[in-house]
Design a protein around this motif. Structure first.
Motif, PDB file in Angstrom:
ATOM      1  N   ILE A 155       4.098  20.379   3.027  1.00 61.34           N
ATOM      2  CA  ILE A 155       3.047  21.202   3.630  1.00 61.34           C
ATOM      3  C   ILE A 155       3.667  22.495   4.176  1.00 61.34           C
ATOM      4  CG2 ILE A 155       1.529  21.345   5.641  1.00 61.34           C
ATOM      5  CD1 ILE A 155       0.226  19.767   3.548  1.00 61.34           C
ATOM      6  N   LEU A 193       1.165  20.972  -2.789  1.00 58.49           N
ATOM      7  CA  LEU A 193       0.003  20.262  -2.236  1.00 58.49           C
ATOM      8  C   LEU A 193      -0.416  19.116  -3.150  1.00 58.49           C
ATOM      9  CD1 LEU A 193      -2.390  22.924  -0.691  1.00 58.49           C
ATOM     10  CD2 LEU A 193      -0.569  21.626   0.363  1.00 58.49           C
ATOM     11  N   GLN A 238      -4.168  12.715   2.010  1.00 62.85           N
ATOM     12  CA  GLN A 238      -3.927  14.139   2.195  1.00 62.85           C
ATOM     13  C   GLN A 238      -4.704  14.599   3.424  1.00 62.85           C
ATOM     14  OE1 GLN A 238      -5.094  15.193  -1.871  1.00 62.85           O
ATOM     15  NE2 GLN A 238      -3.071  16.073  -2.105  1.00 62.85           N
ATOM     16  N   GLU A 245      -4.283  21.299   4.922  1.00 58.53           N
ATOM     17  CA  GLU A 245      -4.150  21.904   3.600  1.00 58.53           C
ATOM     18  C   GLU A 245      -5.178  23.001   3.328  1.00 58.53           C
ATOM     19  OE1 GLU A 245      -3.980  18.865   0.642  1.00 58.53           O
ATOM     20  OE2 GLU A 245      -2.538  17.688   1.777  1.00 58.53           O
ATOM     21  N   ARG A 303      -4.920  26.280   0.779  1.00 57.45           N
ATOM     22  CA  ARG A 303      -5.751  26.397  -0.433  1.00 57.45           C
ATOM     23  C   ARG A 303      -6.597  27.666  -0.353  1.00 57.45           C
ATOM     24  NH1 ARG A 303      -5.166  21.847  -3.302  1.00 57.45           N
ATOM     25  NH2 ARG A 303      -4.696  19.912  -2.175  1.00 57.45           N
TER      26      ARG A 303
END
Lengths: 428, 190
Positions: A381, A403, A413, A418, A422
């Motif tokens: 991460i 990821l 996850q 995240e 993204r």
């Protein structure tokens, strides 16, 4: 959109902070800038001195290299106050290969340097003599003489001695000290304790072997800068028990925390202090415990780093403090059971201070060695975040690959962590 | 004229003006730089005075290279914009790291309010957080236009971009801000 936005416009103006400087801001910033410019000027000035010193050091090294073939190492023993002599005993030096080198300091103290050691000697006031053992093993002997004090430094361990016979080893396993006669004071960070004859610190370290020929030299025959053959390791009868693991009473006498029970008790107390929020006293207790080298020395050393990280988190310490504490842990316990946790903490600090180069390096090393570890998720991460933030060509692709591979300890996850990555890598 | 900007004469066409002294720049433009930093950085991390200091440190180092081809205020804006931008990037990574490695308490977490009740304080907080989260380019265009009252032409000149780009950034900034605030308020009322 403009009509919809009217609702926000009033709020926007309301939440905007007053932009006028606070009273005295101009003077404060001016003073800070003056200090900064002065420091920069000083740095530039000293850079010249460093360049000159580096050139001088290169010259000395060059001369030493040229004289490599002679039978005597290209160093002279320090003779007078203020002298600085660098003695580097490289294993490839023909004259000292497979043999020890004996040094006699001007003050009469004697040092046996094992081959492959790197030792720096320095004579200055108020210390009678200071030696730094960067690598290898030495045997040191000095007769007790009032007003005379020696200090031997090995990594962050300091050994102070008035008169004693003892050995110091500094290798990949860390630093170890064995005292054969007299007593020395071992200091680690802010803590220090006395180590007496027959003791080895840390408790779990292999004791340093005292060889008869070396003992004979340090105590008797004068042979300044000569070399002697390696003798079989046969300690004198009176010292043989001390060369094995020290008995509990003996170690307890030198440091009350090295017995397993005392160490466990002290560790429990330190943890209680930490739980109660008394971090200063907890840190002090951990430092003493870590320095004493008992059963919980490793736990204590890690706890010191953990506490420093907490202080950093609270803004009460700079990032240097936890990094230094974790550095000490790594130096003492390179394969310790907290080594990977230390890696996680260090990564967090590196990322927090924006040191993306070292953070990426730390990620690469950890993921290269422990890609299946449960902690690997954090490294993936972190790397993805740094890459996405950097935004160089190919970075986002690499971040998204990270990821795709990332799963936390529960095999899941973390969408919250995240999502920003993204979003940053989403095609615009 | 940009509000609160000190007056500096436009350079003659093709002429190279003499570089002003650092002391003069500091005296005359401190308030302007401070205002820019406060507006551009918003609540991102450290003390604004530290950032002002950073800006003037760059000015001190680069003043000899100032050729007078642009207004001094434009040159200062560009420096402040870059210094604050770098700071915000570092601050975002720092916050991310502190959260990801559990080194930071989630102080901004508030208990949910009763459904349907959204007070002005929550709305303002949601707006401030949404503004902080906007990308630097959109955010600076929005802040300079809506809060500082600069015209699009002035923003374009200071940022060195076409006016149309300013319009585009403003449009997207408003839309994104509205979206983020609506989402934040919706989550609070759940």
């Amino acid at each position: 959109m403009s009509d919809d936005f009217d609702a926000f416009r009033r709020d926007l103006v309301e939440i905007a902070k007053p932009a006028a400087p606070r009273p005295g801001a101009k003077g404060r910033v001016r003073a800070a800038l003056a200090r900064r410019f002065e420091a920069q000027a000083r740095f530039r000035a000293t850079l010249g001195y460093f360049a000159a010193a580096a050139a001088a050091a290169l010259l000395v090294l060059g001369m030493a290299y040229v004289r490599r073939g002679t039978s005597v190492p290209s160093v002279a023993p320090p003779r007078a106050s203020g002298d600085v002599t660098v003695a580097s005993f490289a294993p490839s030096t023909p004259s000292i290969d497979a043999s020890r080198t004996n040094l006699e300091l001007a003050s009469g103290a004697r040092v046996v340097v094992q081959p492959g050691s790197t030792l720096t000697t320095e004579i200055d006031a108020p210390m009678e003599g200071r030696l730094a053992l960067a690598m290898g093993e030495i045997l040191f002997h000095a007769e007790k003489r009032p007003g005379r004090l020696f200090e031997i430094a090995a990594n962050d361990v300091r050994i102070r001695v008035v008169g004693a016979l003892f050995g110091v080893r500094n290798d990949s396993r860390g630093v170890a000290v064995s005292v054969f006669d007299g007593a020395v004071t071992v200091g680690l960070g802010a803590a220090s304790f006395e180590l007496t004859a027959g003791s080895t610190w840390p408790l779990d370290a292999a004791p340093i072997v005292l060889r008869e020929s070396a003992l004979a030299w340090v105590r008797g025959a004068r042979n300044t800068l000569a070399t002697t053959e390696i003798a079989p390791a046969l300690p004198p009868a009176s010292m043989r028990p001390s060369l094995r693991a020290p008995s509990a009473p003996s170690s307890s006498a030198s440091s009350p925390l090295v017995s397993p029970q005392a160490s466990a008790q002290a560790y429990r107390e330190a943890k209680e202090l930490e739980r109660a929020g008394d971090f200063d006293r907890a840190a002090s207790a951990y430092a003493t415990l870590a320095a004493a080298g008992g059963e919980h020395a490793e736990d204590a050393q890690f706890a010191l780093g953990r506490l420093a990280a907490k202080r950093f988190e609270a803004g009460a310490a700079s990032d240097a403090e936890p990094l230094e504490a974790f550095g000490r842990y790594r130096a003492r316990f390179p394969n310790g059971r907290y080594a990977r946790d230390v890696d996680v903490h260090v990564l967090g600090i590196l990322v927090a201070r924006g040191d993306s180069v070292r953070a990426l390096d730390a990620c690469a090393r950890f993921l290269g060695a422990h890609s299946n570890d449960s902690r690997a998720y954090r490294f993936r991460i972190a790397r993805a975040s740094i890459l996405a933030n950097r935004g160089a060509p190919g970075d986002c692709a690499a971040a998204l690959r990270d990821l795709a591979d990332a799963r936390n300890a529960n095999g899941a996850q973390d969408a919250q962590l995240e999502a920003p990555i993204r979003a940053r890598c989403a095609p615009r | 004229m940009t509000p609160n900007a000190p007056r500096d004469a436009a350079p003659p066409e093709g002429a190279r003006a003499a570089a002003p002294s650092f002391a003069d720049v500091y005296e005359q433009h401190f308030d302007y730089v401070h205002r820019l930093v406060v507006r551009l950085a918003l609540s991102s991390g450290s003390d604004h005075e530290d950032l002002v200091q950073e800006v003037f440190a760059v000015v001190h180092a680069r003043l000899h290279a100032f050729e007078g081809r642009a207004l001094l205020t434009t040159w200062l804006f560009q420096i402040a914009y870059r210094v604050v931008g770098a700071h915000i990037r570092k601050e975002r990574v720092r916050r991310f790291a502190l959260r990801a490695f559990a080194l930071e308490r989630h102080d901004d977490h508030q208990p949910p309010s009763a459904p349907g009740r959204i007070d002005g304080g929550r709305r303002a907080r949601a707006l401030a957080q949404a503004l902080d989260a906007l990308p630097m380019k959109k955010r600076s265009a929005l802040v300079l236009f809506e809060i500082e009252g600069w015209s699009c032409a002035e923003i374009a000149e200071k940022m060195g971009i076409p006016v149309d780009t300013v319009y585009t950034r403003l449009h997207h900034a408003r839309a994104e801000l509205a979206r983020r605030v609506a989402r934040a308020l919706k989550e609070e009322t759940r």
